[in-house]
Design an enzyme around this catalytic site. Structure first.
Site, PDB file in Angstrom:
ATOM      1  N   TYR A 213       4.195   3.754  -1.548  1.00 25.08           N
ATOM      2  CA  TYR A 213       3.394   2.646  -2.090  1.00 25.08           C
ATOM      3  C   TYR A 213       2.976   2.943  -3.532  1.00 25.08           C
ATOM      4  CZ  TYR A 213      -0.573  -0.426  -2.991  1.00 25.08           C
ATOM      5  OH  TYR A 213      -1.432  -1.328  -3.560  1.00 25.08           O
ATOM      6  N   LYS A 217       4.158   0.825  -7.111  1.00 26.99           N
ATOM      7  CA  LYS A 217       3.248   0.245  -8.097  1.00 26.99           C
ATOM      8  C   LYS A 217       3.400   0.911  -9.469  1.00 26.99           C
ATOM      9  CE  LYS A 217       0.965  -2.848  -5.673  1.00 26.99           C
ATOM     10  NZ  LYS A 217       0.930  -4.278  -6.033  1.00 26.99           N
TER      11      LYS A 217
END
Length: 343
Positions: A213, A217
């Site tokens: 994750y 990003k």
């Protein structure tokens, strides 16, 4: 124009940053009498959580037209019905957008260009946190890479010409904000030495529910680092906004058992309210102007990108990420679109 890539990288520990974000930073609300009357906004993932709260805050500023870009028409219409009761003067529409499918992204962008006569604000909020590796059926990429990065930047690129051509009256630029995360600053980015880079991020054996994750990003920081060479703040203001850790959202909706309980307890002790978290997006598109173009906004302040990007190695990998992204999205003629923005 000074963007985040022109700043000095931060040496603060992530613990210090987290503490400041959650307990010390103060919201910057729109000035009294701020009005979005006549304006049109698109918010993806706006049927729930921070996207829904951001929609509510923009509508309170007299936003005239809201496009709720959502994957489920049923859930989108249910959320839209609640907003219509609260804001009967606004036009609130539900448009389908599945960020796991390139075809859906392209169809949505084409509809925006075809049907909207004015577009002032875009908030790309749709995102995932995955507890296990899942591949997007239509592309084969890992869902986090697909949704949080590849489809998000594709949609951003496809919308740029429309935002430039149909922005606010009086020559003011439209705003495009991509939702980011402070966790990018803590990303270990274990795949950094992989050549090619993107396929390494699709390896199920390397999946880590936190690091994958964070990295998904972080890639958006790399994307924006290069995007500003093509897009002028006079045409479209593009930035990243971090809402910090918030309670009461569905981002960790797949958590079960003890993890779900732990997330709720941690959020209850440290999390911002959805109202405060979503205000970061509203700040990015309402309060911030051309000075925020090419910037990562954290706790309502312009902040440097992840420190790794400023290193010689990081600059090489950032360019590799850009080149591979352009190659991945070549089917949508993204290079031609970006070059046209320079004209």
């Amino acid at each position: 124009m000074v963007g985040s890539r022109d700043l000095t990288p931060s040496n603060d520990s992530f613990g210090k940053i987290f503490f400041h974000n959650q307990f010390r930073a103060k919201p910057q609300w729109p000035a009294p009498k701020t009005s979005l009357l006549g304006a049109t906004a698109i918010i993806s993932g706006s049927n729930t959580g921070l996207g829904y709260e951001a929609a509510t805050q923009l509508l309170r500023l007299q936003l005239s037209r809201l496009i709720m870009a959502v994957r489920s028409r049923e859930r989108g219409e249910a959320a839209a019905a609640r907003l219509r009761r609260l804001f009967p003067k606004a036009s609130i529409e539900v448009w389908l957008l599945d960020m796991s499918e390139y075809d859906s992204v392209q169809a949505f962008a084409a509809r925006v260009a075809r049907e909207l006569s004015r577009i002032d604000i875009v908030i790309l909020n749709a995102g995932l946190i995955g507890l296990t590796f899942k591949a997007a059926k239509s592309t084969g990429h890992g869902e986090l890479l697909q949704v949080n990065y590849l489809s998000t930047v594709l949609l951003a690129i496809l919308l740029l010409p429309t935002l430039k051509a149909k922005g606010p009256p009086g020559g003011q630029p439209a705003h495009l904000t991509i939702v980011s995360a402070a966790l990018t600053l803590a990303a270990k980015f274990a795949e950094r030495d992989s050549i090619p880079l993107l396929p390494a991020l699709d390896d199920p054996k390397k999946f880590d529910r936190e690091e994958t994750y964070n990295t998904s990003k972080l890639l958006a920081h790399m994307f924006l680092w290069n995007l500003v060479d093509y897009v002028s703040a006079d045409d479209v203001i593009v930035n990243l906004a971090d809402p910090a850790w918030c309670k009461g959202t569905d981002l960790a909706r797949d958590a079960t058992g003890g993890m779900k309980v732990g997330v709720k307890i941690f959020a209850g002790l440290t999390g911002r309210s959805p109202r405060v978290g979503a205000s970061c997006f509203v700040d990015a598109v309402v309060n911030k102007g051309k000075e925020s173009h090419g910037c990562f906004i954290m706790s309502w302040q312009i902040h440097p990108f992840a420190a790794y990007l400023y290193t010689p190695e990081g600059k090489v990998v950032t360019q590799r990420c850009w080149d591979e992204t352009m190659a991945e999205l070549e089917f949508a003629d993204v290079r031609t679109i970006l070059n046209s923005m320079r004209g």
